[in-house]
Structure formats: structure tokens, C-alpha cells
Design a protein around this motif. Sequence first.
Motif, short mmCIF file in Angstrom:
data_model
loop_
_atom_site.label_atom_id
_atom_site.label_comp_id
_atom_site.label_asym_id
_atom_site.label_seq_id
_atom_site.Cartn_x
_atom_site.Cartn_y
_atom_site.Cartn_z
N PHE A 62 0.80 -1.13 0.09
CA PHE A 62 0.23 0.02 0.09
C PHE A 62 0.70 1.27 -0.27
N ILE A 63 0.41 2.32 -0.63
CA ILE A 63 1.09 3.60 -0.28
C ILE A 63 0.58 4.23 0.43
N LEU A 64 1.36 4.75 1.51
CA LEU A 64 0.88 5.58 2.56
C LEU A 64 1.48 6.88 2.37
N ARG A 70 5.08 6.38 1.28
CA ARG A 70 5.74 5.12 1.76
C ARG A 70 5.36 3.89 1.19
N LEU A 71 6.00 2.94 0.98
CA LEU A 71 5.53 1.77 0.30
C LEU A 71 5.57 0.72 1.47
N VAL A 72 4.38 0.07 2.09
CA VAL A 72 4.41 -0.72 3.12
C VAL A 72 3.72 -2.04 2.69
N CYS A 73 4.50 -3.29 3.03
CA CYS A 73 3.94 -4.41 2.75
C CYS A 73 3.94 -5.31 4.01
N LEU A 74 2.63 -5.00 4.90
CA LEU A 74 1.49 -4.37 4.72
C LEU A 74 1.10 -3.66 5.77
N PRO A 75 0.56 -2.53 5.67
CA PRO A 75 0.13 -1.83 6.75
C PRO A 75 -0.82 -2.47 7.83
N PHE A 76 -0.89 -2.25 9.12
CA PHE A 76 -1.68 -2.80 9.72
C PHE A 76 -1.70 -4.34 10.06
N LYS A 99 13.40 1.03 -9.20
CA LYS A 99 12.69 2.02 -10.08
C LYS A 99 11.66 2.78 -9.66
N MET A 100 10.70 2.22 -8.87
CA MET A 100 9.56 2.98 -8.44
C MET A 100 9.92 4.08 -7.48
N MET A 101 10.76 3.90 -6.85
CA MET A 101 11.41 4.95 -5.87
C MET A 101 11.97 6.08 -6.64
N ASN A 102 12.95 5.69 -7.54
CA ASN A 102 13.43 6.56 -8.24
C ASN A 102 12.60 7.58 -9.26
N GLU A 103 11.56 7.03 -9.66
CA GLU A 103 10.54 7.56 -10.61
C GLU A 103 9.32 8.24 -9.85
N GLY A 104 8.89 7.57 -9.01
CA GLY A 104 7.64 7.99 -8.42
C GLY A 104 7.65 8.59 -6.98
N GLY A 105 8.64 9.04 -6.42
CA GLY A 105 8.81 9.96 -5.42
C GLY A 105 8.56 9.04 -4.12
N ILE A 106 8.87 7.81 -3.89
CA ILE A 106 8.60 6.97 -2.80
C ILE A 106 9.78 7.33 -1.79
N LYS A 107 9.61 7.51 -0.81
CA LYS A 107 10.81 7.83 0.25
C LYS A 107 11.13 6.73 1.08
N ASN A 108 10.21 5.88 1.19
CA ASN A 108 10.54 4.62 2.27
C ASN A 108 10.00 3.59 1.87
N VAL A 109 10.56 2.20 2.13
CA VAL A 109 10.28 0.98 1.92
C VAL A 109 9.91 0.03 3.06
N GLU A 110 9.03 -0.52 3.50
CA GLU A 110 9.12 -1.41 4.74
C GLU A 110 8.41 -2.65 4.15
N TYR A 303 13.84 -2.59 5.78
CA TYR A 303 13.38 -1.02 5.25
C TYR A 303 14.79 -0.54 4.33
N TRP A 304 14.04 0.51 3.65
CA TRP A 304 15.08 1.26 2.78
C TRP A 304 14.31 2.71 2.56
N PRO A 305 15.29 3.79 3.00
CA PRO A 305 16.69 3.82 2.90
C PRO A 305 17.03 3.67 4.56
N GLU A 306 16.11 3.90 5.30
CA GLU A 306 16.38 3.79 6.92
C GLU A 306 15.02 3.19 7.58
N ILE A 307 15.60 2.74 8.78
CA ILE A 307 14.64 1.92 9.74
C ILE A 307 13.84 2.98 10.27
#
Length: 347
Positions: A62-64, A70-76, A99-110, A303-307
Amino acid sequence: MSNRIIDSLEDKTWDEFVSRHPEGTIFHTSNWARVIHLTYGYKPCFLISETPGEIKAAIPFFILRLRKKRLVCLPFTDECSPLFTTEKELDDMVSIIIKMMNEGGIKNVEIRGGRVDLANRVIFKKYSYYKLFHLNLTPGLAQLWRNFKPKSIRYPIKKAQNCGVTVIKSSHIDDLKIFYKLNLLTRKKHGVVPQPYKFFYNIKREIFDKGYGFILIARYQDKPIAGSIFFTYKDKIYHKFNASHPDYLKYQPNHLILWEAIQWAVKNELSLLDLGRTSPDNEGLIAFKRHWGAKEIELSYYYWPEIKGASATKESSLKYKIASSVLKRTPIPILKIAGNLLYKHFG
């Protein structure tokens, strides 16, 4: 093999893929995605790898959006691992994420959980704080009972029974409302923000009404004193939420509820009870789960880029303790408002 983003709420092939994948859980299904979407407004963004007409691998996100995306797999959700067969499929999807992070403005992945250590992939940082607890149900009721700790599990179950505590199984809206009221008391006691009522209503609509779960309510002298929400999927039962009235804990309703759930699961030929994640700072809850004979499993988040995020906040931290202290003194009507306004940001 091609890759694309799908909306699991609309794509009819998604649930078929989850049902046949050996690691697919109730939390991968569109039912759970719909609960999140209907409650908090977030939309699924599921990354899949496919051959014509068939999904082969996937990472459900989900995009939060708060200040940053943020991309989260999976919130809640305690655990929702990537689904794949080969590690090449996983590596290809990780490349798409970059690629999604570089092109879509995603700042964090979990990413929460998974059988492959994603820290071995270039971008991810591993955070192993929580523990999962699984109880194998295949030995049968007699052996399970023998495995329970006599003083901390068997005796409380018998005490609840001797005190006249009864347990009913339900998916009715009235019992959902009873659970919600008990949940407010429990969240206040522990100093945490309660989920909004709409969250539980959507669980009823998308999980209970579709045959994937139920509530167990414990009563003493016809007064509801505790309740638990269980999900079921394939051969597993998930103890997802528990709540109780603090004035009646001496009657041990939660022990009886869990024993009733185990008996129901064994009767219906389910093989595993998932007792959910637990903070290592909550020593009492960890001991409780161990005393049932549950197996302790390390649960790693990546996490990327930070916890960073709600799931990366330790219960022993000063920030958590201050917030908890304030919430314990907050009146329930204010807690309800806080849950409605704030809980969506704790995904």
C-alpha cells in the motif's frame, strides 16, 4: 516474465494466486486489502510478475502518504511476506521497487517478514525486534492439553470453567459492538491508541461475512467480560485481536477463550494457530504464549533507506513510554476521537 502493478480490489486473478501459493495468508487476500482501503482510504499497489494469464510472484504494497510517500507490505499487519518461487523472481521485483522509488517519489519501503533475508539484497536494512508465536495443532487436543503449563494455562482454564464463565462464537454485529467497547478499555489500560470502530465493522463485512473469521465472547453471569477476534484461512487460525474488562480478569476469561478456539480449530482440522507478533519488552505476554507450547519465531522487517515508522518504535523507548503514559490517563471518549483521527498514521 513481465512485471506490472495491479489493484487487488479489482483483479480477479489475485485471490486465486494467493490461494494456491503455499505461503499465501489471509493478509495477502483482497479481503484484507479491502478492510484497509475501506477504513483508511489507502489503495493497494501490488507488484506482480506474471506469464500470460497467470501470476507467478508478488509483493503486495500500500502507498501511505503523510508528509512523504511510503511503500508498506503491509500496513496494519504483523507479517505479510513477498510471495515467490525462485529468488530470481524476488530479485526482479526488488529491481522494480528501486525503479519505483527513483521515478515515483517513494521515500521509504517497509516489508514485513519473509523466508529470504532481504538484507542480502543491496538496498534493505534488517530490523529483527518482534517475535512471532505459532502453535502446532496436529498433535490433537489430548497432547496439546498435556503440553500446556499446569499452573499458568491448565489451572486458569479450569478456574474459568468452575466460575461459570461461558464462551459463545459469533459474527453478529451486536457482538462486534461488545468487542469494540472491551477493546477501548484494553487499549486505555495499555496506553495505546484504539482502532476506529469502522475498522472492526469492515472486518465483519470483508472477513466474517465471507467465512474467514469470527468473534469469541466470554461471559460471566451474563455480562460480557472478554472477547477475541480470530481469522481463518486454508489450514490456519489467527488470533488477531483480544480485549477484556480489567475488573474481571480474575475469572481467567482469556485462557478459556483461547482454549475454546483451539478446540474449534482442531475439530475443523486446522493445523496451526498463529498467536501473532509480540514485543520482546512485553515479557508477560511472551511468557503467556510460551506456556501454551507455541514456537517462537524471529520476525524480521526490512527497510530502505532507513529503519523508520511506527513498527520500528520499541516499546522500551522514551518516546513510546511518554505517549503510553498520556494515553492511560486519557478519557475513553477522547481516545475514540484519537483513534478515528490518528490510527491511520500508525500503519
